[in-house]
Design a protein around this motif. Structure first.
Motif, short mmCIF file in Angstrom:
data_model
loop_
_atom_site.label_atom_id
_atom_site.label_comp_id
_atom_site.label_asym_id
_atom_site.label_seq_id
_atom_site.Cartn_x
_atom_site.Cartn_y
_atom_site.Cartn_z
N ARG A 436 43.10 -24.23 21.12
CA ARG A 436 43.60 -25.61 21.17
C ARG A 436 44.13 -25.93 22.56
N ARG A 437 44.81 -24.97 23.16
CA ARG A 437 45.36 -25.20 24.49
C ARG A 437 44.25 -25.39 25.52
N ARG A 438 43.12 -24.75 25.27
CA ARG A 438 41.99 -24.90 26.19
C ARG A 438 41.21 -26.19 25.95
N GLY A 439 41.55 -26.88 24.85
CA GLY A 439 40.83 -28.13 24.56
C GLY A 439 39.86 -28.02 23.42
N GLY A 440 39.81 -26.88 22.75
CA GLY A 440 38.91 -26.70 21.61
C GLY A 440 39.45 -27.38 20.36
N TYR A 441 38.68 -27.36 19.28
CA TYR A 441 39.04 -27.97 18.01
C TYR A 441 39.33 -29.46 18.16
N GLY A 442 38.55 -30.11 19.02
CA GLY A 442 38.68 -31.56 19.14
C GLY A 442 37.63 -32.24 18.30
N GLU A 443 37.62 -33.57 18.35
CA GLU A 443 36.67 -34.33 17.53
C GLU A 443 35.24 -34.14 18.01
N GLU A 444 35.08 -33.83 19.33
CA GLU A 444 33.74 -33.75 19.87
C GLU A 444 33.18 -32.33 19.89
N THR A 445 33.95 -31.35 19.41
CA THR A 445 33.47 -29.97 19.42
C THR A 445 32.76 -29.64 18.12
N PHE A 446 31.83 -28.69 18.23
CA PHE A 446 31.07 -28.33 17.04
C PHE A 446 30.90 -26.81 16.89
N ASP A 447 31.40 -26.03 17.89
CA ASP A 447 31.24 -24.58 17.83
C ASP A 447 32.59 -23.85 17.83
N ASP A 448 33.59 -24.47 17.16
CA ASP A 448 34.94 -23.89 17.21
C ASP A 448 34.98 -22.48 16.64
N GLU A 449 34.36 -22.23 15.52
CA GLU A 449 34.41 -20.90 14.90
C GLU A 449 33.76 -19.87 15.80
N ALA A 450 32.69 -20.27 16.46
CA ALA A 450 32.01 -19.33 17.37
C ALA A 450 32.91 -18.99 18.55
N GLN A 451 33.65 -20.04 19.04
CA GLN A 451 34.56 -19.78 20.16
C GLN A 451 35.68 -18.83 19.75
N ILE A 452 36.22 -19.06 18.54
CA ILE A 452 37.28 -18.19 18.06
C ILE A 452 36.75 -16.77 17.89
N SER A 453 35.55 -16.64 17.36
CA SER A 453 34.95 -15.33 17.17
C SER A 453 34.78 -14.61 18.51
N GLU A 454 34.29 -15.35 19.51
CA GLU A 454 34.12 -14.75 20.84
C GLU A 454 35.47 -14.35 21.44
N LEU A 455 36.46 -15.21 21.25
CA LEU A 455 37.79 -14.92 21.78
C LEU A 455 38.38 -13.67 21.10
N LEU A 456 38.19 -13.57 19.79
CA LEU A 456 38.71 -12.41 19.07
C LEU A 456 38.00 -11.13 19.51
N MET A 457 36.72 -11.20 19.78
CA MET A 457 36.00 -10.02 20.23
C MET A 457 36.47 -9.61 21.63
N LYS A 458 36.69 -10.61 22.47
CA LYS A 458 37.16 -10.27 23.82
C LYS A 458 38.54 -9.64 23.77
N ARG A 459 39.38 -10.18 22.89
CA ARG A 459 40.72 -9.59 22.75
C ARG A 459 40.65 -8.18 22.19
N ALA A 460 39.73 -7.94 21.30
CA ALA A 460 39.57 -6.60 20.73
C ALA A 460 39.17 -5.61 21.81
N ALA A 461 38.23 -6.03 22.67
CA ALA A 461 37.80 -5.15 23.76
C ALA A 461 38.94 -4.91 24.75
N GLU A 462 39.71 -5.98 25.06
CA GLU A 462 40.84 -5.84 25.99
C GLU A 462 41.91 -4.92 25.41
N ASN A 463 42.19 -5.09 24.13
CA ASN A 463 43.19 -4.22 23.51
C ASN A 463 42.75 -2.75 23.57
#
Length: 841
Positions: A436-463
């Motif tokens: 949300r802070r990056r501007g996702g989950y707005g009215e014009e977005t359509f790939d929010d779940e994919a973005q969250i999934s990618e973010l979670l995978m990146k965090r998993a790798a970083e952890n």
């Protein structure tokens, strides 16, 4: 009316006036202290009640935060006021007990006015805020008392030299606000005061000595010109006392620009740290930073390696004494502390700018992210033209980039996807907020779940690689141990770096030892400082303490030239005061030449001052003379005792360990009953101490406190303390009972300084016991004499000796006098000793 009575009445009148000022001020401070304590308690209890909370929007949130900050600032201000009032009240309480200890009358040249100046531990100003009733002992004018006898005199001020005539010099003994004695003296410090102070019984902590500072000590204390101050002093000559008074003086002289945190004192062991911890607070100053050299090593190497300390090294050398292994280890310890090895390591570090730094690869599970070869190529190839220090920072940034790229490459790997699927609700919520802070989950977005999934995978790798990130941040990709060890793997490399192109004696043994210990990540004590030097040089000395302005090193003779040079590099801006005694250099790493060359080479000669203190104040004259005879004549030549009499030291032989324990226990009990508070039973090693402790405790029972003092001990208790020889340095006891100073334990030439150190810990009583033949080092100190009948000692009103109370061996020896413990009447009453002058030198 006699002159003496007139003087006394005059001084009592003055004392009453000063005490009245102190009493009024103390009552005022206590009142303020009570108010501030109530304020602090009240604010803490009502802190959150006085804060308005509103989180409805950003404006209200800001006001809530401001309210919290305001309340916290009020609390902090009240706490500061409380601390100031508490410090002032404590200082005034000490001054009420003893407001001053000396008076001088001084007439400035060209000025007919003669001023009476009273000197104490702190300044006392009249209610008008202008009249000085007492001057602080550190004030420039107070140096007249320490440096001059009546007659022409002068003192230095920031604005120049003030000359004139000292017409009176008077000292006082004041206890609990009562004038006990008045002395007029023509000497620097009257012997009456020194006799009173030095005859007093010991305590478990060192006390301030401002009333008994000698002329030469005063010059050490007030020296502001030199970057390096070296103080060579005999045992008990007041080296440590002068150093602590110097710290107090510097904090007073530069009170607007110097803080206690900018002064560091290196102590010989944890026991000594606790022993001196009360001196500065008694003078109204906060303690400086205090540490041991081992603590400095442990702070940097302790998490990575098993580091042997100096005391464990000493125990190991003692256990291997006389064996080929022990001799080889001792040779290695001496060499690795030498100037030659320091220069060799420095030349090696210069060579590392071109080649040779060892790295550790970055690996996740079985996958290599960055290899050693890649690091070497980047460090010496891509960054080869850069300054050595800059290369390290740039290599660290490059490694982080490689980790970033590796994380991106792993996002489609099954292990990352599995880790992301196992994410809990809290982690998912954090990812949602970030998106949300990056501007996702707005009215014009359509790939929010994919973005969250990618973010979670990146965090998993970083952890997963967080430990690697931490290692890179802490420069753990460097391998300082392997880098240092290379000097002992390659004879060619060592000779190329050695200043004379030669291998040291025992090199092969050192190489084999390094192979055996360093593979297990174990470090001998002699390797710890060189390794730390290599580590910090590789990291660019990022841990340098540049804010430290004054460095004090006690027992400096026990520091190797390598350690001295390392401290100079670690504290580059600090002025140094180093104190020691060549005759107490007891460790293998100490410089064989028996001097302070390791220190004086660090600073230009014109910025160095060397002082020698030869008078020993700590022990009685018989103990000093006994101890001197342990030394070689040329080493003892400059030592002179202060003329304080006491009983002759006792030297006695025991048939077996049981008799030795009997005599030690009987001695300790008799001494405590006579009134002595601190009894030191000193054995050579920690292993002997453990045995002695068990035997003595068994004989004394629970009625007498017996404490086994170890390398980790921080406090010295009252009663009987049993400790190894090397932990006794810098400490003193009313009585010292030496556990087994036999030929078997102290028979080598290397033991001479150790035995001297042990015997010089005694203030009033020294009893030396041996299992069998005494050490030949004691031959010149008196040796055995025919036993004395105990009944004759009792008939002469002397208390019976501990030896009389224990079963005596047929060949037991007693001291050359009656051998009796001092009568209670011989121990000066504490009420006759000036509290302002309290000191155990």
């Amino acid at each position: 009316m006699s002159k003496e009575r007139s003087i006394r009445e005059e001084e009592e009148k003055r004392l009453t006036e000063v005490l009245g000022i102190v009493e009024r001020r103390l009552l005022k401070e206590l009142s303020v202290l009570g108010e501030r304590r109530g304020d602090v308690v009240g604010i803490r209890q009502e802190f959150w009640d006085d804060v308005s909370f509103n989180f409805s929007d950003e404006t209200e949130l800001g006001e809530t935060w401001s309210s919290i900050v305001q309340q916290a600032e009020i609390l902090a201000e009240r706490e500061r006021s409380h601390k100031v009032a508490s410090t002032a009240a404590s200082r005034l309480a000490l001054q009420r007990d003893n407001p001053y200890f000396a008076r001088i009358n001084f007439k400035e040249a060209g000025d007919g006015f003669k001023e009476s100046i009273y000197i104490g531990r702190g300044t006392i100003v009249g209610d008008d805020g202008e009249t000085f009733y007492v001057y602080d002992w550190r004030a420039p004018v107070s140096s007249l008392f320490y440096d001059h006898e009546p007659g022409p005199a002068s003192y230095e001020t920031p604005s120049g030299t003030i000359e004139g005539e000292l017409t009176l010099k008077r000292q006082f003994v004041i206890r609990r606000g009562v004038l006990k004695h008045v002395f007029d003296t023509d000497e620097t410090i009257g012997d009456e005061i020194l006799q009173a102070v030095l005859s007093e019984r010991s305590d478990t902590s060192m006390k301030s000595i401002v009333a008994t500072i000698q002329k030469e000590q005063n010059r050490i204390i007030r020296d502001e010109k030199h970057k390096l101050l070296v103080v060579q002093g005999a045992a008990g000559s007041g080296k440590t006392s002068a150093a602590l008074q110097r710290i107090a003086y510097l904090l007073y002289r530069y009170r607007d620009t110097l803080t206690p945190d900018q002064i560091v004192l290196f102590s010989p062991n944890p026991v000594f740290k606790g022993y001196v911890s009360r001196v500065l607070p008694d003078l109204g100053e906060a303690n400086m930073r205090q540490m041991t050299f081992q603590e400095l090593i442990e702070s940097r190497l302790g998490r990575r390696y098993e580091v042997e300390d100096l005391f464990s090294q000493t125990e190991a050398l003692s256990a291997a004494e006389g064996t080929p292994e022990g001799d080889a280890r001792e040779t290695a310890a001496r060499y690795k502390g030498s100037k030659h090895f320091f220069e060799t390591v420095n030349r090696y570090l210069k060579r590392l700018e071109k080649e040779g730094v060892k790295f550790r690869l970055l690996r996740f599970r079985k996958d290599t992210i960055v290899s050693v070869e890649q690091m070497e190529e980047h460090f010496y190839g891509v960054l080869g033209h850069e300054h050595f220090g800059d290369r390290l920072a740039k290599l660290r940034r490059w490694l982080n980039v490689q980790l970033d790229q590796w994380v991106d490459s792993q996002l489609k790997e099954p292990w990352v996807q599995e880790a992301a699927e196992l994410t809990d609700d809290e982690e998912y919520q954090r990812a949602y907020v970030e998106l949300r802070r990056r501007g996702g989950y707005g009215e014009e977005t359509f790939d929010d779940e994919a973005q969250i999934s990618e973010l979670l995978m990146k965090r998993a790798a970083e952890n997963a690689i967080a430990p690697l990130r931490k290692a890179v941040k802490g420069f753990r990709f460097l391998d300082p141990l392997a880098t240092y060890r290379e000097l002992f793997r390659s004879r060619t490399l060592f000779t190329a770096c050695a200043p004379d192109g030669r291998l040291p004696a025992g090199y092969e043994w050192m190489a084999q030892r390094a192979e055996e210990t360093m593979d297990r990540k174990e470090l001998d004590h002699e390797d710890a400082t060189p390794l730390l030097y290599v580590l910090e040089a590789l990291e660019g000395f990022r841990k340098v303490d540049g804010e430290v302005r004054h460095l004090f090193v006690d027992e400096a003779q026990d520091y190797s030239p390598f350690q001295a040079a390392f401290l100079r590099r670690r504290f580059p801006r600090a002025r140094m005061t180093v104190l020691g005694d060549f005759n107490q250099a007891i460790y293998a790493q100490a410089e064989e030449s028996g001097g302070f060359g390791g220190w004086t080479r660090l600073v230009p000669a014109q910025e160095t001052e060397v002082w020698r203190l030869s008078t020993s104040y700590r022990s009685t004259e018989p103990i000093v003379n006994f101890s001197k005879r342990i030394l070689k004549p040329e080493d003892a030549e400059g030592i002179s005792p202060f003329h304080r009499q006491g009983e002759e030291p006792l030297l006695a032989s025991c048939a077996d360990g049981a008799e030795l324990a009997d005599r030690i226990a009987a001695d300790a009990k008799a001494l405590l009953e006579t009134g002595y508070a601190t009894i030191g039973v000193i054995a050579k090693t920690a292993r002997e101490c453990a045995n002695a402790s068990a035997l003595v405790k068994e004989r004394l029972g629970d009625d007498v406190p017996v404490t086994l003092v170890t390398g980790g001990s921080a406090n010295l208790p009252r009663g009987v303390s049993i400790l190894p020889s090397y932990l006794s340095k810098g400490i003193e006891f009313d009585a010292v009972l030496v556990w087994d100073a036999s030929d078997a334990r102290y028979g080598r030439e290397q033991d001479r300084k150790l035995l001297y150190t042990v015997c010089t810990r005694a203030l009033h009583v020294l009893h030396v016991y041996c299992l069998g033949a005494p050490s030949p080092l004691l031959a010149a100190s008196g040796g055995s004499v025919p036993a004395t009948d105990s009944s004759s000692a009792q008939a002469s009103n002397e208390a019976p000796t501990a030896a009389d109370a224990a079963p005596a061996a047929a060949d037991a020896a007693v001291p050359t006098n009656s051998g009796a413990l001092p009568r209670a009447a011989k121990v000066q009453s504490a009420t006759d000793v000036p509290s302002s002058a309290e000191v155990n030198r």
